[in-house]
Design a protein around this motif. Structure first.
Motif, PDB file in Angstrom:
ATOM      1  N   CYS A 168     -93.110  18.215 -41.517  1.00 45.36           N
ATOM      2  CA  CYS A 168     -93.311  19.256 -42.616  1.00 45.36           C
ATOM      3  C   CYS A 168     -92.512  20.371 -42.191  1.00 45.36           C
ATOM      4  N   ASN A 169     -92.030  20.656 -41.071  1.00 46.53           N
ATOM      5  CA  ASN A 169     -91.050  21.909 -41.115  1.00 46.53           C
ATOM      6  C   ASN A 169     -89.885  21.997 -41.581  1.00 46.53           C
ATOM      7  N   GLY A 173     -97.495  23.959 -41.125  1.00 46.66           N
ATOM      8  CA  GLY A 173     -98.374  23.607 -39.858  1.00 46.66           C
ATOM      9  C   GLY A 173     -99.215  22.289 -40.273  1.00 46.66           C
ATOM     10  N   ALA A 174     -98.593  21.606 -41.390  1.00 49.44           N
ATOM     11  CA  ALA A 174     -99.434  20.646 -41.879  1.00 49.44           C
ATOM     12  C   ALA A 174     -99.584  19.235 -41.414  1.00 49.44           C
ATOM     13  N   CYS A 175     -98.254  18.820 -40.771  1.00 47.16           N
ATOM     14  CA  CYS A 175     -98.221  17.400 -40.531  1.00 47.16           C
ATOM     15  C   CYS A 175     -98.711  17.452 -38.810  1.00 47.16           C
ATOM     16  N   VAL A 230     -97.222  16.822 -36.257  1.00 45.07           N
ATOM     17  CA  VAL A 230     -96.371  15.995 -35.359  1.00 45.07           C
ATOM     18  C   VAL A 230     -95.619  16.870 -34.201  1.00 45.07           C
ATOM     19  N   CYS A 231     -95.548  18.043 -34.341  1.00 46.41           N
ATOM     20  CA  CYS A 231     -94.767  19.125 -33.495  1.00 46.41           C
ATOM     21  C   CYS A 231     -95.623  19.787 -32.371  1.00 46.41           C
ATOM     22  N   PRO A 266     -99.484  23.492 -32.898  1.00 49.91           N
ATOM     23  CA  PRO A 266     -98.265  23.226 -33.654  1.00 49.91           C
ATOM     24  C   PRO A 266     -97.047  24.136 -33.398  1.00 49.91           C
ATOM     25  N   CYS A 278     -94.284  24.640 -34.549  1.00 46.88           N
ATOM     26  CA  CYS A 278     -93.634  25.387 -35.803  1.00 46.88           C
ATOM     27  C   CYS A 278     -94.285  26.679 -36.349  1.00 46.88           C
TER      28      CYS A 278
HETATM   29  S1  FES Z   1     -93.497  20.459 -38.152  1.00 45.63           S
HETATM   30 FE1  FES Z   1     -95.347  19.764 -39.238  1.00 45.63          FE
HETATM   31  S2  FES Z   1     -96.949  20.933 -38.376  1.00 45.63           S
HETATM   32 FE2  FES Z   1     -95.076  21.440 -37.389  1.00 45.63          FE
END
Ligand code: FES
Ligand code: SF4
Ligand code: SF4
Length: 232
Positions: A36-37, A45-47, A49-50, A62, A64
């Motif tokens: 999402c970044n 901070g939606a996905c 993944v980070c 997260p 990001c």
């Molecule tokens: S890239 Fe999605 S929450 Fe950080």
């Protein structure tokens, strides 16, 4: 500008006050996956993944959307993080209809790339297979909700960079949908300028150009930062 020092993957890293862990980590050579970044946009901070581990924190955070702090000790690559990232990507794949072979973004998709990077060759969860719908009412663009991962890059780029705020998110959880002008067909939008930034920002095949049957242009992150600066 005041600076601070933290440790990322056993390396001492200097960061600006207010800088994210993700930004500091990337500058120091640690490659944290993201979805999402997008550089130049406010982090959502939606996905998740980070996610990274921070010593003393009870659970991963997260990278990001978390600021680097003086003395932080961060680890970006552990078995627990890899397992969490795999689960997130598998759930995203199960939640909508990601048939890569017939997708305009096949071989140019960031979700597909991440799944390959994480070694995902099957999904452990039941596919929901929703009939999520497609809107091709816009003269030049379309949105296929079946490919949408709700990263909100389109919402943010349209609001923060173009200033149109055409897109929003309606609903909750897996039933959420990206909507145009409070749920109107895109082709009838009175706010869309037709700039195409949302299409460029989309990491999957959800937003596409009608006259680009096989792929979209790659996203130029530097230009988003330039556009943001020019709006200030
Ligand atoms: S890239 Fe999605 S929450 Fe950080
Ligand atoms: S084309 Fe531009 S104005 Fe229209 S929805 Fe996308 S970002 Fe917003
Ligand atoms: S349409 Fe694309 S950019 Fe918008 S939320 Fe869905 S996947 Fe993200």
């Amino acid at each position: 500008m005041p600076r601070l020092t933290l440790t990322i993957n056993n390396r001492s890293v200097s960061a600006r006050r207010g800088e994210s862990i993700l930004s500091a980590a990337r500058r120091s050579g640690s490659d944290i996956p993201t979805l999402c970044n997008l550089g130049g946009l406010i982090p959502a901070g939606a996905c998740r993944v980070c996610l990274v581990e921070v010593a003393g924190y009870p659970r991963p955070v997260p990278a990001c959307a978390t600021r680097a702090e003086q003395g932080m000790v961060v680890t970006t690559d552990t078995e627990r993080l890899t397992a969490a990232r795999r689960m997130i990507v598998e759930l995203l794949l199960a939640e909508r209809n990601h048939s890569c072979a017939v997708c305009v973004m096949n071989r140019h998709c960031q979700l597909q790339d991440l799944a390959a990077r994480l070694g995902i060759d099957h999904v452990r969860f039941a596919f929901i297979s929703p009939q999520a719908g497609v809107d091709i009412s816009h003269a030049r663009f379309g949105i296929d909700h079946n490919r949408c991962i709700l990263c909100r890059r389109c919402v943010r780029v349209c609001d923060e960079i173009e200033g149109a705020h055409t897109w929003d998110v309606d609903g909750r959880g897996a039933a959420s949908r990206i909507i145009c002008d409070l749920a109107q067909p895109w082709g009838t939008s009175t706010t869309c300028t037709g700039c195409g930034k949302c299409v460029q920002a989309c990491p999957t095949g959800a937003l596409f150009e009608k006259d680009a049957p096989t792929q979209k242009a790659t996203i130029d992150m530097e230009r988003l930062s330039e556009w943001r600066r020019s709006r200030k």
